[in-house]
Motif scaffolding. Structure first.
Motif, PDB file in Angstrom:
ATOM      1  N   LEU A  65      -8.124  37.347 -21.873  1.00  0.00           N
ATOM      2  CA  LEU A  65      -8.099  35.957 -22.387  1.00  0.00           C
ATOM      3  C   LEU A  65      -7.847  35.802 -23.606  1.00  0.00           C
ATOM      4  O   LEU A  65      -7.182  35.227 -24.511  1.00  0.00           O
ATOM      5  CB  LEU A  65      -8.730  34.776 -21.804  1.00  0.00           C
ATOM      6  CG  LEU A  65      -7.832  34.429 -20.505  1.00  0.00           C
ATOM      7  CD1 LEU A  65      -8.963  32.860 -18.957  1.00  0.00           C
ATOM      8  CD2 LEU A  65      -6.876  33.905 -19.969  1.00  0.00           C
ATOM      9  N   ALA A  66      -9.044  36.129 -24.060  1.00  0.00           N
ATOM     10  CA  ALA A  66      -9.788  36.361 -25.957  1.00  0.00           C
ATOM     11  C   ALA A  66      -8.097  37.743 -26.842  1.00  0.00           C
ATOM     12  O   ALA A  66      -8.294  37.354 -27.435  1.00  0.00           O
ATOM     13  CB  ALA A  66     -11.041  36.316 -25.386  1.00  0.00           C
ATOM     14  N   ALA A  67      -8.202  38.183 -25.974  1.00  0.00           N
ATOM     15  CA  ALA A  67      -7.650  39.228 -26.462  1.00  0.00           C
ATOM     16  C   ALA A  67      -5.968  38.590 -26.284  1.00  0.00           C
ATOM     17  O   ALA A  67      -4.977  38.409 -27.105  1.00  0.00           O
ATOM     18  CB  ALA A  67      -7.000  40.541 -25.572  1.00  0.00           C
ATOM     19  N   ILE A  68      -5.417  37.491 -25.166  1.00  0.00           N
ATOM     20  CA  ILE A  68      -4.541  37.471 -25.153  1.00  0.00           C
ATOM     21  C   ILE A  68      -4.569  36.252 -26.371  1.00  0.00           C
ATOM     22  O   ILE A  68      -3.080  35.828 -26.830  1.00  0.00           O
ATOM     23  CB  ILE A  68      -3.533  37.024 -23.188  1.00  0.00           C
ATOM     24  CG1 ILE A  68      -3.676  37.740 -22.762  1.00  0.00           C
ATOM     25  CG2 ILE A  68      -3.138  35.940 -23.735  1.00  0.00           C
ATOM     26  CD1 ILE A  68      -3.641  37.454 -21.248  1.00  0.00           C
ATOM     27  N   GLU A  69      -5.409  35.197 -26.519  1.00  0.00           N
ATOM     28  CA  GLU A  69      -5.058  33.857 -27.159  1.00  0.00           C
ATOM     29  C   GLU A  69      -5.259  34.894 -28.702  1.00  0.00           C
ATOM     30  O   GLU A  69      -4.406  34.756 -29.738  1.00  0.00           O
ATOM     31  CB  GLU A  69      -6.292  33.433 -26.902  1.00  0.00           C
ATOM     32  CG  GLU A  69      -6.683  32.508 -27.876  1.00  0.00           C
ATOM     33  CD  GLU A  69      -7.515  31.277 -27.349  1.00  0.00           C
ATOM     34  OE1 GLU A  69      -8.486  30.634 -28.007  1.00  0.00           O
ATOM     35  OE2 GLU A  69      -8.930  31.368 -26.715  1.00  0.00           O
ATOM     36  N   LEU A  70      -6.225  35.984 -29.547  1.00  0.00           N
ATOM     37  CA  LEU A  70      -6.139  36.590 -30.509  1.00  0.00           C
ATOM     38  C   LEU A  70      -4.468  36.939 -30.620  1.00  0.00           C
ATOM     39  O   LEU A  70      -4.053  36.632 -31.266  1.00  0.00           O
ATOM     40  CB  LEU A  70      -6.979  37.622 -30.073  1.00  0.00           C
ATOM     41  CG  LEU A  70      -7.228  38.270 -31.896  1.00  0.00           C
ATOM     42  CD1 LEU A  70      -7.501  37.035 -33.021  1.00  0.00           C
ATOM     43  CD2 LEU A  70      -7.363  39.366 -31.814  1.00  0.00           C
ATOM     44  N   THR A  71      -4.161  37.600 -29.116  1.00  0.00           N
ATOM     45  CA  THR A  71      -2.463  38.160 -29.865  1.00  0.00           C
ATOM     46  C   THR A  71      -1.434  36.838 -29.917  1.00  0.00           C
ATOM     47  O   THR A  71      -1.044  37.132 -31.095  1.00  0.00           O
ATOM     48  CB  THR A  71      -2.443  39.650 -28.467  1.00  0.00           C
ATOM     49  OG1 THR A  71      -3.167  40.368 -28.679  1.00  0.00           O
ATOM     50  CG2 THR A  71      -0.568  39.564 -28.344  1.00  0.00           C
ATOM     51  N   LEU A  72      -2.101  36.096 -29.356  1.00  0.00           N
ATOM     52  CA  LEU A  72      -0.982  34.267 -28.953  1.00  0.00           C
ATOM     53  C   LEU A  72      -0.991  34.213 -30.961  1.00  0.00           C
ATOM     54  O   LEU A  72       0.382  33.903 -31.531  1.00  0.00           O
ATOM     55  CB  LEU A  72      -0.828  33.514 -28.152  1.00  0.00           C
ATOM     56  CG  LEU A  72      -0.547  33.983 -26.915  1.00  0.00           C
ATOM     57  CD1 LEU A  72      -0.752  33.335 -26.380  1.00  0.00           C
ATOM     58  CD2 LEU A  72       1.029  34.173 -27.051  1.00  0.00           C
ATOM     59  N   GLU A  73      -2.007  34.041 -31.272  1.00  0.00           N
ATOM     60  CA  GLU A  73      -2.532  33.176 -32.622  1.00  0.00           C
ATOM     61  C   GLU A  73      -2.151  34.200 -33.587  1.00  0.00           C
ATOM     62  O   GLU A  73      -0.826  33.939 -34.800  1.00  0.00           O
ATOM     63  CB  GLU A  73      -4.173  33.520 -32.167  1.00  0.00           C
ATOM     64  CG  GLU A  73      -4.168  32.405 -31.941  1.00  0.00           C
ATOM     65  CD  GLU A  73      -6.654  31.650 -32.049  1.00  0.00           C
ATOM     66  OE1 GLU A  73      -7.044  32.874 -32.429  1.00  0.00           O
ATOM     67  OE2 GLU A  73      -6.697  31.110 -30.851  1.00  0.00           O
ATOM     68  N   SER A  74      -2.588  35.445 -33.332  1.00  0.00           N
ATOM     69  CA  SER A  74      -1.914  36.079 -34.238  1.00  0.00           C
ATOM     70  C   SER A  74      -0.192  36.638 -34.538  1.00  0.00           C
ATOM     71  O   SER A  74       0.555  37.049 -35.060  1.00  0.00           O
ATOM     72  CB  SER A  74      -2.080  37.833 -34.791  1.00  0.00           C
ATOM     73  OG  SER A  74      -1.706  39.114 -33.312  1.00  0.00           O
ATOM     74  N   GLY A  75       0.205  36.716 -33.362  1.00  0.00           N
ATOM     75  CA  GLY A  75       1.905  36.526 -33.373  1.00  0.00           C
ATOM     76  C   GLY A  75       2.098  34.923 -33.896  1.00  0.00           C
ATOM     77  O   GLY A  75       3.201  34.761 -34.147  1.00  0.00           O
ATOM     78  N   ILE A  76       1.983  34.196 -33.588  1.00  0.00           N
ATOM     79  CA  ILE A  76       2.037  32.548 -34.714  1.00  0.00           C
ATOM     80  C   ILE A  76       2.292  32.625 -35.614  1.00  0.00           C
ATOM     81  O   ILE A  76       2.536  32.011 -35.841  1.00  0.00           O
ATOM     82  CB  ILE A  76       1.706  31.570 -33.356  1.00  0.00           C
ATOM     83  CG1 ILE A  76       2.197  31.647 -31.834  1.00  0.00           C
ATOM     84  CG2 ILE A  76       1.428  30.308 -33.949  1.00  0.00           C
ATOM     85  CD1 ILE A  76       1.079  30.449 -30.854  1.00  0.00           C
ATOM     86  N   SER A  77       1.078  33.066 -35.858  1.00  0.00           N
ATOM     87  CA  SER A  77       1.059  33.255 -37.875  1.00  0.00           C
ATOM     88  C   SER A  77       1.543  33.646 -38.175  1.00  0.00           C
ATOM     89  O   SER A  77       2.511  33.723 -39.644  1.00  0.00           O
ATOM     90  CB  SER A  77      -0.437  33.499 -37.518  1.00  0.00           C
ATOM     91  OG  SER A  77      -0.810  34.566 -37.629  1.00  0.00           O
TER      92      SER A  77
END
Length: 173
Positions: A65-77
């Motif tokens: 979940l942390a990896a997915i969250e990090l991926t989503l945050e970087s993708g969104i940014s």
């Protein structure tokens, strides 16, 4: 952990064992299948083992979940920065388009005004020509020609012999 959770885990482990047993049975000859299933002893895991297994699974899930969250945050940014850059580009294109529209509108207004003025001038010239040349003018009143011919001098008659009398002269008779 509640009893329901333990039962669910037991059922999941049993189904895993059954699946492994069936996989073994597919590989083994037909007469050895029954022996392979009977040889495996199925023991219930202790509470500590289940807790440890759950802790391991929870740690794995948290990591994922942390990896997915990090991926989503970087993708969104990155998407946000791309959108901001693209938004600035779109704003510049819109400003150019708006300036182009204003210029074309001004050019259209100039053409319309010019054409209206030219057509008005041509119409006025045609109307002036028609009124001056097509409409018949009444002839100017020419005073009548008067010819005066002087009358010949008349002879003054002798009063003695004529019966004519001048109106200015009074006769005393």
């Amino acid at each position: 952990m509640t009893d329901n959770q333990v039962r669910v885990l037991d059922h999941a482990l049993d189904s895993t064992v059954f699946t492994q047993a069936s996989a073994l049975s597919l590989r083994a000859p037909v007469d050895k299948r029954a022996d392979a299933i009977e040889d495996r002893t199925m023991t219930s895991p202790s509470r500590e083992e289940v807790d440890a297994k759950l802790k391991t699974i929870e740690t794995k899930v948290d990591g994922r979940l942390a990896a997915i969250e990090l991926t989503l945050e970087s993708g969104i940014s990155s998407l946000k920065t791309n959108m901001d850059a693209h938004s600035a580009s779109i704003d510049a294109q819109f400003a150019r388009f708006e300036a182009s529209m204003h210029k074309s509108q001004a050019d259209t207004v100039k053409w319309v005004v010019g054409i209206v003025l030219i057509l008005g001038t041509i119409g006025l010239a045609i109307m002036t020509f028609l009124f001056n040349n097509v409409v018949t003018k009444a002839p100017a009143v020419v005073p009548p020609i008067v010819i005066t011919i002087p009358s010949p001098p008349q002879a003054i008659p002798d009063n003695s012999s004529s019966s004519w009398t001048s109106p200015t002269r009074k006769e005393s008779r």
